[in-house]
Design a protein around this motif. Structure first.
Motif, PDB file in Angstrom:
ATOM      1  N   LEU A  38       0.813  -1.217   0.000  1.00 50.93           N
ATOM      2  CA  LEU A  38       0.000   0.000   0.000  1.00 50.93           C
ATOM      3  C   LEU A  38       0.845   1.265   0.000  1.00 50.93           C
ATOM      4  N   ILE A  39       2.150   1.119   0.145  1.00 51.58           N
ATOM      5  CA  ILE A  39       3.011   2.261   0.429  1.00 51.58           C
ATOM      6  C   ILE A  39       3.858   2.643  -0.777  1.00 51.58           C
ATOM      7  N   ASN A  40       3.971   3.950  -1.001  1.00 52.63           N
ATOM      8  CA  ASN A  40       4.954   4.468  -1.953  1.00 52.63           C
ATOM      9  C   ASN A  40       5.701   5.626  -1.295  1.00 52.63           C
ATOM     10  N   ASP A  41       6.548   6.300  -2.049  1.00 52.75           N
ATOM     11  CA  ASP A  41       7.398   7.339  -1.465  1.00 52.75           C
ATOM     12  C   ASP A  41       6.611   8.533  -0.931  1.00 52.75           C
ATOM     13  N   GLN A  42       5.357   8.689  -1.370  1.00 51.97           N
ATOM     14  CA  GLN A  42       4.554   9.832  -0.921  1.00 51.97           C
ATOM     15  C   GLN A  42       3.572   9.474   0.201  1.00 51.97           C
ATOM     16  N   THR A  43       3.499   8.217   0.579  1.00 50.95           N
ATOM     17  CA  THR A  43       2.531   7.790   1.592  1.00 50.95           C
ATOM     18  C   THR A  43       2.854   8.407   2.952  1.00 50.95           C
ATOM     19  N   LYS A  44       1.825   8.909   3.605  1.00 49.21           N
ATOM     20  CA  LYS A  44       1.956   9.396   4.977  1.00 49.21           C
ATOM     21  C   LYS A  44       1.496   8.266   5.897  1.00 49.21           C
ATOM     22  N   ILE A  45       2.388   7.847   6.787  1.00 47.74           N
ATOM     23  CA  ILE A  45       2.173   6.663   7.615  1.00 47.74           C
ATOM     24  C   ILE A  45       2.035   7.093   9.065  1.00 47.74           C
ATOM     25  N   VAL A  46       0.971   6.635   9.722  1.00 44.47           N
ATOM     26  CA  VAL A  46       0.680   7.063  11.091  1.00 44.47           C
ATOM     27  C   VAL A  46       0.487   5.838  11.981  1.00 44.47           C
TER      28      VAL A  46
END
Length: 261
Positions: A196-204
């Motif tokens: 689900l993650i790429n370089d622009q993903t904001k992860i919380v």
């Protein structure tokens, strides 16, 4: 502690998603034309302050609450929000645990069951989606990492991934063994999330700030390294005292120093 002791702050992550944080767990807020959606509900004690901060963001009512797992600092606020009509969503096992008393050896506490008004009324087994606020919100079960009922929540259009207590950018993980959590499945859950993650993903995470993919990968690699080293030492006949004496976490302690939860 009294309610007056608690301060709830907010950070804008995207045009429609905010992070609320205070002394306990995080609450993620999605706003838009369809209403307000909360990811986790914090403690019952802080509900009024959370509502006040949300009122500064939007005048839309709280429509849904998605619980990432059963722990009270993520679900106890269900009671007050449920009384006001919020529809609560969680994994099947999270509802089951919220219906009965739960003992936690981590802090030697027993959490009572939630009243019916605070229980999830929509549950799922593997995954589900909500199409709300011009976004596709994916809710995905991750088995036996932090607990056996963990949900991660991904806002597809906003590219925001909320991992609950599976991830932190400032603390080592708490694995709830009474709720069937274990290190192997925690690492697997995080690795499953990489799709689900790429370089622009904001992860919380459930108790930390907004992280990026580099911080996420570093956390996964740290857990994998420490797990493998402990396993190797155990298989070679080392005792628990031997493992502890090696101070394996030394090079990571300045980053993952927060043990407040």
């Amino acid at each position: 502690a009294q309610e007056s002791d608690y301060q709830i702050n907010k950070t804008k992550i995207t045009d429609s998603i905010y992070l609320l944080y205070g002394p306990n767990a995080n609450v993620l807020v999605s706003t838009g034309k369809d209403g307000t959606i909360l990811i986790d509900s914090e403690m019952q004690l802080t509900s009024e302050k959370i509502k006040k901060v949300i009122s500064e963001i939007t005048d839309k009512p709280i429509k849904y609450i998605i619980n990432t797992h059963w722990h009270p600092d993520h679900s106890e606020g269900n009671i007050n929000f449920g009384k006001e009509g919020a529809i609560i969503i969680a994994h099947d096992l999270t509802r089951e645990r919220l219906m009965t008393s739960q003992f936690t050896s981590f802090d030697n506490t027993t959490s009572p069951p939630l009243p019916e008004i605070g229980l999830p009324i929509i549950t799922y087994t593997d995954s589900m989606k909500l199409f709300q606020n011009d976004d596709e919100i994916r809710i995905i079960h991750q088995e036996n990492g932090h607990t056996d009922g963990d949900s991660i929540v991904y806002f597809t259009k906003n590219n925001v991934l909320y991992l609950g207590d599976l991830f932190s950018d400032k603390a080592y993980p708490y694995i709830d063994k009474e709720s069937n959590g274990n290190i192997d499945d925690l690492i697997s859950s995080l690795k499953n999330s990489t799709s689900l993650i790429n370089d622009q993903t904001k992860i919380v995470g459930g108790h930390s700030g907004v992280a990026n993919v580099t911080q996420f990968n570093y956390y996964v690699n740290m857990l994998t390294e420490l797990r493998d080293k402990v396993k190797e030492m155990k298989e070679s006949g080392k005792s628990l005292e031997d493992v502890l004496s090696e101070n394996l976490t030394k090079k990571y302690d300045q980053i993952y120093h927060d043990n407040s939860y």
